[in-house]
Write an enzyme that holds these catalytic residues in place. Structure first.
Site, short mmCIF file in Angstrom:
data_model
loop_
_atom_site.label_atom_id
_atom_site.label_comp_id
_atom_site.label_asym_id
_atom_site.label_seq_id
_atom_site.Cartn_x
_atom_site.Cartn_y
_atom_site.Cartn_z
CD GLU A 1 -19.17 27.32 -11.46
OE1 GLU A 1 -19.57 26.94 -12.58
OE2 GLU A 1 -19.15 28.51 -11.12
CG ASP B 1 -28.26 26.45 -7.07
OD1 ASP B 1 -29.40 26.93 -6.98
OD2 ASP B 1 -27.65 26.39 -8.15
CG ASN C 1 -19.88 27.26 -16.35
OD1 ASN C 1 -21.02 26.88 -16.12
ND2 ASN C 1 -19.06 27.63 -15.38
C1 GLP Z 1 -27.43 29.60 -12.14
C2 GLP Z 1 -27.88 28.60 -11.06
C3 GLP Z 1 -28.58 27.44 -11.64
C4 GLP Z 1 -29.40 27.91 -12.80
C5 GLP Z 1 -28.49 28.29 -13.93
C6 GLP Z 1 -29.18 28.93 -15.12
O1 GLP Z 1 -26.15 30.05 -11.95
N1 GLP Z 1 -26.85 28.08 -10.23
O2 GLP Z 1 -29.34 26.80 -10.63
O3 GLP Z 1 -30.24 26.87 -13.22
O4 GLP Z 1 -27.42 29.06 -13.47
O5 GLP Z 1 -29.61 30.23 -14.85
P1 GLP Z 1 -30.50 31.07 -15.87
O6 GLP Z 1 -31.81 30.39 -15.95
O7 GLP Z 1 -30.62 32.42 -15.24
O8 GLP Z 1 -29.80 31.08 -17.17
#
Ligand code: GLP
Length: 252
Positions: free
Chosen positions: A142, A69, A135
Site C-alpha cells: 500500500e 499476495d 491507489n
Molecule cells: C488487488 C491485488 C493485486 C491486484 C490488484 C488489481 O488488490 N492485491 O495483486 O493486481 O489489486 O486488481 P484488479 O485486477 O482486480 O483490478
C-alpha cells in the site's frame, strides 16, 4: 527512466499478448520460476493462457509458480481466496501439481517465514506479472510502504477494501493481507504490469507522471531494468495524446 508501454485495442488483445509472453517464458525456460498475480485483470489472461497451452503444449513439469499476495486468514479452499482463484483459473486446467506452486497463507511471523523460504527455494522469478490497485499498490504494498520492505503482513487501506469489495459475496473484505515486498518484486528479471479498463486510466496517468516515491508504490518500477506496462486503450486513455498514438501505432 522511461517506461515502456504497450497499448492494445481491448482486454482480449491484451490477454493474447500477455498469455503469449507467459507461454514463451515457460517454453524457453522450462525449469524457471514465474511470479503470478490475481485480480479481475488477470481473468482473461489466464483463460487465454490455458487455451494456448492446450493448443501448443508446453512441458510444465519442472516449472514453479509463486504468487505475490493473499488475504490473511482465508483458507485456500475458500472460493474468495487467491489460492482458489489460481487453482480454478489456471493450475487445475494445465496440470500444475501442488508442489509446483506457492501462494502465501496464514498470518504472522510463521507465514512470513514460510513465504521467504519458498522464495528462496523456488528462486527469483524470470518474469513477474503484476496488476495495479487504483491507489497505485502492487501486490498488496500500500502507499507509504518502504521500498526496502520484504515479505510482510499489511493492514489493507479503506480504498483497497472498497476496490475489492465486489469479489466478496457479503461485501466484507478481510482487513489484512500478506504480500511480497517491493524489494522482492524488484528482484525479478522481467516485470509485466497489466491494467485494463477506464477505471484504471487515472492511476496509469499518475504512474506516467510520477516521480519515484514510496507514496506511490508502482512508481518504483521506473527503476527496474526490464518493465513493460501493458494497457488496453481505455486504461491508456488519460495518457498524453501523442504518447497514446505513439505506443499504439508501435505495438498493436
Ligand atoms: C488487488 C491485488 C493485486 C491486484 C490488484 C488489481 O488488490 N492485491 O495483486 O493486481 O489489486 O486488481 P484488479 O485486477 O482486480 O483490478
Amino acid at each position: 527512466m522511461v517506461m515502456n508501454f504497450k497499448i492494445f485495442e481491448n482486454e482480449d488483445t491484451v490477454a493474447n499478448y500477455v498469455a503469449n509472453i507467459l507461454r514463451k517464458q515457460m517454453n524457453d525456460n522450462p525449469t524457471s520460476t514465474i511470479g503470478l498475480a490475481t485480480g479481475k485483470t488477470m481473468v482473461p489472461i489466464y483463460k487465454q493462457l490455458v487455451d494456448e497451452i492446450k493448443e501448443h503444449p508446453v512441458d510444465m513439469s519442472q516449472l514453479k509458480f509463486i504468487n505475490v499476495d493473499e488475504y490473511v486468514d482465508l483458507d485456500p479452499s475458500n472460493k474468495e481466496s487467491f489460492a482458489y482463484f489460481m487453482k480454478e483459473k489456471l493450475y487445475s486446467q494445465v496440470n500444475v501439481l501442488e508442489h509446483q506452486s506457492f501462494i502465501p497463507t496464514g498470518s504472522g511471523e510463521e507465514a512470513v517465514k514460510q513465504f521467504n523460504e519458498k522464495l528462496e527455494e523456488f528462486g527469483t522469478p524470470v518474469l513477474q506479472l503484476l496488476g495495479i490497485g487504483q491507489n497505485g499498490h502492487i501486490g498488496f504494498n500500500e502507499p507509504g510502504t518502504s521500498f526496502d520492505e520484504g515479505v510482510h503482513v499489511v493492514n489493507l487501506s479503506e480504498e483497497t477494501k472498497s476496490q475489492n469489495k465486489d469479489q466478496f459475496a457479503d461485501g466484507n473484505v478481510p482487513t489484512k493481507a500478506i504480500t511480497m515486498g517491493i524489494k522482492d518484486i524488484m528482484k525479478s528479471r522481467e516485470i509485466i504490469l497489466v491494467a485494463t479498463g477506464q477505471h484504471k486510466a487515472n492511476i496509469i496517468r499518475e504512474l506516467y507522471d510520477a516521480k519515484v516515491t514510496e507514496k506511490f508504490p508502482a512508481s518504483i518500477l521506473k527503476e527496474h531494468r526490464m518493465v513493460t506496462v501493458v494497457l488496453d486503450k481505455e486504461a491508456a486513455s488519460e495518457l498524453p495524446q501523442d504518447i497514446q498514438s505513439y505506443y499504439y501505432s508501435q505495438y498493436s
